[in-house]
Enzyme design. Structure first.
Site, PDB file in Angstrom:
ATOM      1  N   GLU A 150       0.753  -1.190   0.132  1.00 41.84           N
ATOM      2  CA  GLU A 150      -0.017   0.021   0.042  1.00 41.84           C
ATOM      3  C   GLU A 150       0.966   1.351  -0.196  1.00 41.84           C
ATOM      4  O   GLU A 150       2.050   1.221   0.200  1.00 41.84           O
ATOM      5  CB  GLU A 150      -0.886   0.055   1.356  1.00 41.84           C
ATOM      6  CG  GLU A 150      -2.430  -0.844   1.055  1.00 41.84           C
ATOM      7  CD  GLU A 150      -3.309  -0.073   0.265  1.00 41.84           C
ATOM      8  OE1 GLU A 150      -2.908   1.072  -0.129  1.00 41.84           O
ATOM      9  OE2 GLU A 150      -4.363  -0.759   0.232  1.00 41.84           O
ATOM     10  N   ARG A 196      -8.925  -0.683  12.448  1.00 44.86           N
ATOM     11  CA  ARG A 196      -7.846  -0.190  12.519  1.00 44.86           C
ATOM     12  C   ARG A 196      -7.665   1.143  11.716  1.00 44.86           C
ATOM     13  O   ARG A 196      -8.539   1.288  10.823  1.00 44.86           O
ATOM     14  CB  ARG A 196      -6.887  -1.131  11.801  1.00 44.86           C
ATOM     15  CG  ARG A 196      -6.944  -1.404  10.562  1.00 44.86           C
ATOM     16  CD  ARG A 196      -5.980  -2.584  10.136  1.00 44.86           C
ATOM     17  NE  ARG A 196      -5.890  -2.934   8.848  1.00 44.86           N
ATOM     18  CZ  ARG A 196      -5.595  -2.469   7.664  1.00 44.86           C
ATOM     19  NH1 ARG A 196      -4.575  -1.334   7.940  1.00 44.86           N
ATOM     20  NH2 ARG A 196      -5.577  -2.805   6.503  1.00 44.86           N
ATOM     21  N   ASN A 206      -6.339   3.347   8.674  1.00 47.80           N
ATOM     22  CA  ASN A 206      -5.917   3.021   7.229  1.00 47.80           C
ATOM     23  C   ASN A 206      -5.280   3.952   6.507  1.00 47.80           C
ATOM     24  O   ASN A 206      -4.290   4.974   7.093  1.00 47.80           O
ATOM     25  CB  ASN A 206      -7.041   2.342   6.696  1.00 47.80           C
ATOM     26  CG  ASN A 206      -6.667   1.372   5.451  1.00 47.80           C
ATOM     27  OD1 ASN A 206      -5.879   0.610   5.525  1.00 47.80           O
ATOM     28  ND2 ASN A 206      -7.442   1.586   4.312  1.00 47.80           N
ATOM     29  N   GLU A 236     -14.496  -5.465   7.462  1.00 53.15           N
ATOM     30  CA  GLU A 236     -14.996  -4.779   6.146  1.00 53.15           C
ATOM     31  C   GLU A 236     -16.574  -5.050   6.025  1.00 53.15           C
ATOM     32  O   GLU A 236     -17.060  -5.315   5.026  1.00 53.15           O
ATOM     33  CB  GLU A 236     -14.404  -5.151   4.965  1.00 53.15           C
ATOM     34  CG  GLU A 236     -12.834  -4.569   4.782  1.00 53.15           C
ATOM     35  CD  GLU A 236     -12.142  -4.812   3.633  1.00 53.15           C
ATOM     36  OE1 GLU A 236     -12.737  -4.680   2.802  1.00 53.15           O
ATOM     37  OE2 GLU A 236     -10.932  -5.041   3.777  1.00 53.15           O
ATOM     38  N   ASN A 261     -10.347   4.701   2.494  1.00 54.03           N
ATOM     39  CA  ASN A 261      -9.281   4.657   1.273  1.00 54.03           C
ATOM     40  C   ASN A 261      -9.375   5.970   0.351  1.00 54.03           C
ATOM     41  O   ASN A 261     -10.123   6.736   0.287  1.00 54.03           O
ATOM     42  CB  ASN A 261      -9.650   3.612   0.458  1.00 54.03           C
ATOM     43  CG  ASN A 261      -8.855   2.336   0.725  1.00 54.03           C
ATOM     44  OD1 ASN A 261      -7.544   2.338   1.129  1.00 54.03           O
ATOM     45  ND2 ASN A 261      -9.543   1.188   0.974  1.00 54.03           N
ATOM     46  N   ASP A 320      -9.756   1.784  -4.244  1.00 52.59           N
ATOM     47  CA  ASP A 320      -8.512   1.623  -3.264  1.00 52.59           C
ATOM     48  C   ASP A 320      -7.742   3.256  -3.128  1.00 52.59           C
ATOM     49  O   ASP A 320      -8.685   3.948  -3.334  1.00 52.59           O
ATOM     50  CB  ASP A 320      -7.788   0.599  -3.223  1.00 52.59           C
ATOM     51  CG  ASP A 320      -7.168  -0.167  -2.184  1.00 52.59           C
ATOM     52  OD1 ASP A 320      -6.615   0.601  -1.217  1.00 52.59           O
ATOM     53  OD2 ASP A 320      -7.069  -1.334  -2.199  1.00 52.59           O
TER      54      ASP A 320
END
Length: 292
Positions: free
Chosen positions: A15, A99, A101, A120, A147, A198
């Protein structure tokens, strides 16, 4: 245009590619393995730092040799010289299934990042802004998977996606205060392979590039939301994009080697690679650093 494997690192969940114009280095992370990587534009001189939790994103600091990182349990500072990690603030101490991100820095040095439900499945996440003085402000709520934060070149529009909403949103962004307002749908994600929005970046022409994970596509959207270009990648699980290189004209693309949940598809031998796309004829914009 040509697509090459820059590094075959097999990141479990690659990522956050981040090109730093000062150092002329590319950073990226492995979210699940808790690791920060740094390399040159052509994939040499690879170095890594371990962090003690899953990591969602990072941004380099203006002062000192380090970064602000969003770890599973809050926002931290990472010292590159010592490898030490210092907690700044955990905005969700009672949300064990969440968490932190994806995140990026605005033109005034704030770090904006959101949280996600690790399964999710529920809208349990929120969007936060961390000021240069380390004050945390909640900007939005009701998010399943945060995201793709990024800004228009002038910083007045903030783009952001809840991956499972099927949309990328646009907000009016106040650079003086860091406040967001007027959330609206920028684009609806419509992929034949059931993909989701994303990581994103904005190029010098103000177009939004989005990695559509599980569908293996990169999509360039014009500022009015119309599709300008679609690039099919060699793997399905592409995760994020960032322009870099000496001329800011190489598009770096991260991917994951292993899906986070069993319902998501697998990939071939190139899974988890870091890719570089050349000869697009498009340039990015420099990413700001965190701090005053």
């Amino acid at each position: 245009m040509r697509i090459e494997v820059l590094l075959d690192v097999k990141t479990t969940l690659g990522e956050g590619p981040l090109w730093d114009v000062d150092q002329q280095r590319l950073y990226f992370i492995d979210s699940f393995d808790g690791r920060v990587f740094r390399t040159t534009a052509d994939g040499r001189e690879l170095r890594a730092w371990d962090v003690p939790q899953k990591i969602g994103s990072m941004a380099l600091r203006k002062d000192g040799d380090g970064a602000i990182v969003s770890l599973a349990r809050g926002f931290h500072l990472l010292d590159f010289k010592t490898g030490e990690v210092e907690l700044l603030h955990d905005p969700e101490p009672d949300a064990a299934s969440n968490r932190i991100n994806d995140g990026k820095v605005d033109k005034r040095g704030r770090f904006v990042a959101g949280s996600m439900d690790t399964q999710e499945s529920g809208p349990n996440g929120s969007l936060y802004s961390i000021s240069t003085g380390f004050e945390v402000t909640k900007l939005d709520t009701g998010i399943v998977c945060s995201n793709g934060p990024c800004w228009s070149p002038d910083g007045s529009i903030f783009y952001f996606a809840d991956s499972w909403s099927g949309e990328i949103w646009a907000y009016d962004y106040d650079l003086d205060t860091g406040a967001v307002s007027n959330r609206r749908t920028f684009v609806k994600i419509n992929t034949p392979g059931g993909g989701a929005a994303d990581g994103s970046t904005v190029d010098a022409e103000g177009c939004v590039w989005n990695a559509q994970v599980y569908d293996g596509k990169l999509v360039r959207y014009r500022p009015d939301g119309t599709v300008d270009r679609v690039i099919d990648m060699p793997v399905k699980k592409v995760t994020s994009v960032m322009f870099g290189g000496p001329n800011l004209d190489i598009l770096y693309v991260t991917s994951m080697a292993k899906p986070p949940l069993p319902r998501f598809p697998g990939d071939g031998v190139l899974r988890g690679s870091l890719f570089a796309i050349y000869d697009l004829g498009i340039k990015g914009v420099p990413e700001p650093r965190f701090g005053a």
